[in-house]
Enzyme design. Structure first.
Site, PDB file in Angstrom:
ATOM      1  N   ALA A  96      37.347  36.472  39.806  1.00 32.95           N
ATOM      2  CA  ALA A  96      38.607  37.178  40.222  1.00 32.95           C
ATOM      3  C   ALA A  96      38.357  38.961  41.125  1.00 32.95           C
ATOM      4  CB  ALA A  96      38.655  38.036  38.737  1.00 32.95           C
ATOM      5  N   SER A  97      38.610  38.938  42.048  1.00 35.86           N
ATOM      6  CA  SER A  97      38.045  39.975  43.158  1.00 35.86           C
ATOM      7  C   SER A  97      37.854  41.150  42.815  1.00 35.86           C
ATOM      8  CB  SER A  97      38.754  39.778  44.495  1.00 35.86           C
ATOM      9  OG  SER A  97      38.953  38.563  45.134  1.00 35.86           O
TER      10      SER A  97
END
Length: 391
Positions: A96-97
């Site tokens: 998840a950025s």
């Protein structure tokens, strides 16, 4: 869905994102931020830190929530979802950025009401959820190559009443049936722009993607597609993403490149290898644009007498390689070994010299044009000022 602890964590993250962006989040995106909470899209086990330490929501809920709402990336899958028995063999395959880069990219995408968006790389589904809340689920299509990730993301989105079209498949082919699209957003980096993305974008539409060269993974590329199937635009100096699975290079120096019967040519250089492949990201980005088939690796304290640090270079076809050694003492003399049809260290020196002579430009001064036949032409400042292609 959102308790008091989660709400407090979300407020703290919102402040961090706004600080990072240098301005308050646009109201439409802030509304999506609260309606599509990040923690709802993270698996119960994530991996954090350089050593990919396991963090479980069941056994450490406060720590898990802290990672969910820190402005950093969080690894959500390791080893392509395969079994790992040794923590030393863990490698990140989905994450998840960092929220600040998520919203920076959404701002750069510049979506408008009524537009259709194609996302490449569903991942956890959070990005698709934010887009679906902003535009409407019927305006968003997202493609994910990993069937487990695709199913999990679809389930999370449905849990919030959001149902964009989630397609399982190779994102390099986009979604021909659903095109053309006004915006294409990739959440995985690429070394070349898949032709399907350009073909499926309307004239005047925008493609936003993370960029990677084998030399250096860094930068975003924002392309505008014209009416002739040509895409062109500037890079920006932001972030690094995992490489699209179909473009991975699986090479190791001693397994695939260097052989006992190779007889390298010895020479010397005064250019420190750290100048070429060290901490100067602008230099590395520019060198990567020039050396599109060359990758590098550092070997600290190799088991070689008189060598404290070694920089390895190799072509992606494993035909040529070079090693640059530092003895740990002399700051102005480095031993160079080169093998194969291309003298890679000489080529790297030429790329570095070109960058210095051009005024040491940062990534934001570079651009790329992609033509319908797949030709990629990098340039500096204007499309007619070509960046040399050296390797």
């Amino acid at each position: 869905m959102i308790g008091a602890e989660e709400r407090a964590a979300m407020r703290g993250l919102l402040r961090s994102v706004n600080d990072h962006l240098g301005a308050p989040m646009a109201p439409a995106w802030e509304s999506a931020y609260w309606a599509v909470p990040r923690h709802a899209f993270l698996p119960s086990t994530v991996w954090v830190g350089d050593d990919l330490a396991e963090c479980s929501r069941e056994t450490a809920p406060e720590t898990w929530l802290r990672h969910a709402y820190a402005d950093t990336s969080v690894v959500t899958q390791i080893n392509d979802g395969g079994q790992e028995t040794d923590p030393d063999d863990r490698w990140a395959s989905c994450s998840a950025s960092a929220p600040s880069i998520v919203f920076r990219m959404l701002n750069m995408l510049d979506v408008r009401p009524g537009q259709k968006v194609l996302e490449i790389g569903t991942g956890t589904g959070w990005n698709a959820g934010l887009l679906a809340h902003r535009l409407g689920a019927d305006r968003v299509t997202t493609v994910e190559v990993d069937p487990v990730l695709s199913a999990d993301a679809s389930r999370r989105l449905k849990g919030l009443g959001l149902e964009p079209q989630v397609i399982g498949g190779d994102g390099a082919f986009g979604d021909e049936a659903g095109g053309p699209y006004d915006r294409v957003l990739a959440t995985c980096s690429v070394r070349s722009v898949p032709p399907a993305w350009i073909a499926q974008t309307r004239p005047g539409g925008v493609i936003l993607l993370p960029w990677e060269s084998p030399w250096f993974c860094y930068g975003l590329l924002r392309l505008t597609v014209d009416g002739h199937g040509v895409a062109s635009g500037f890079f920006s100096p932001h972030s690094a993403f995992m490489l699209m699975r179909g473009q991975r290079t699986d090479l190791k120096i001693y397994r695939d490149v260097v052989r006992d019967d190779h007889e390298p040519v010895e020479s010397f250089t005064r250019l420190a290898p750290r100048s070429v492949a060290g901490d100067d990201w602008a230099a590395q980005f520019a060198i990567g644009l020039q050396l599109r088939r060359v990758w590098r690796a550092w070997h600290e304290n190799p088991d070689v007498e008189g060598v404290a640090t070694r920089l390895w270079l190799a072509t992606t076809d494993a035909a040529s390689w070079a090693a640059v050694d530092w003895d740990g003492k002399s700051p102005e003399r480095f031993t160079v070994w080169q093998y194969g049809p291309q003298s890679l260290w000489d080529t790297a020196e030429a790329a570095y010299d070109w960058w210095r002579n051009a005024g040491s430009p940062g990534p934001e001064r570079f651009g790329l044009t992609v033509t319908p036949d797949g030709t990629h032409t990098p340039w500096l400042d204007t499309p007619d000022r070509f960046v040399p292609q050296l390797g």
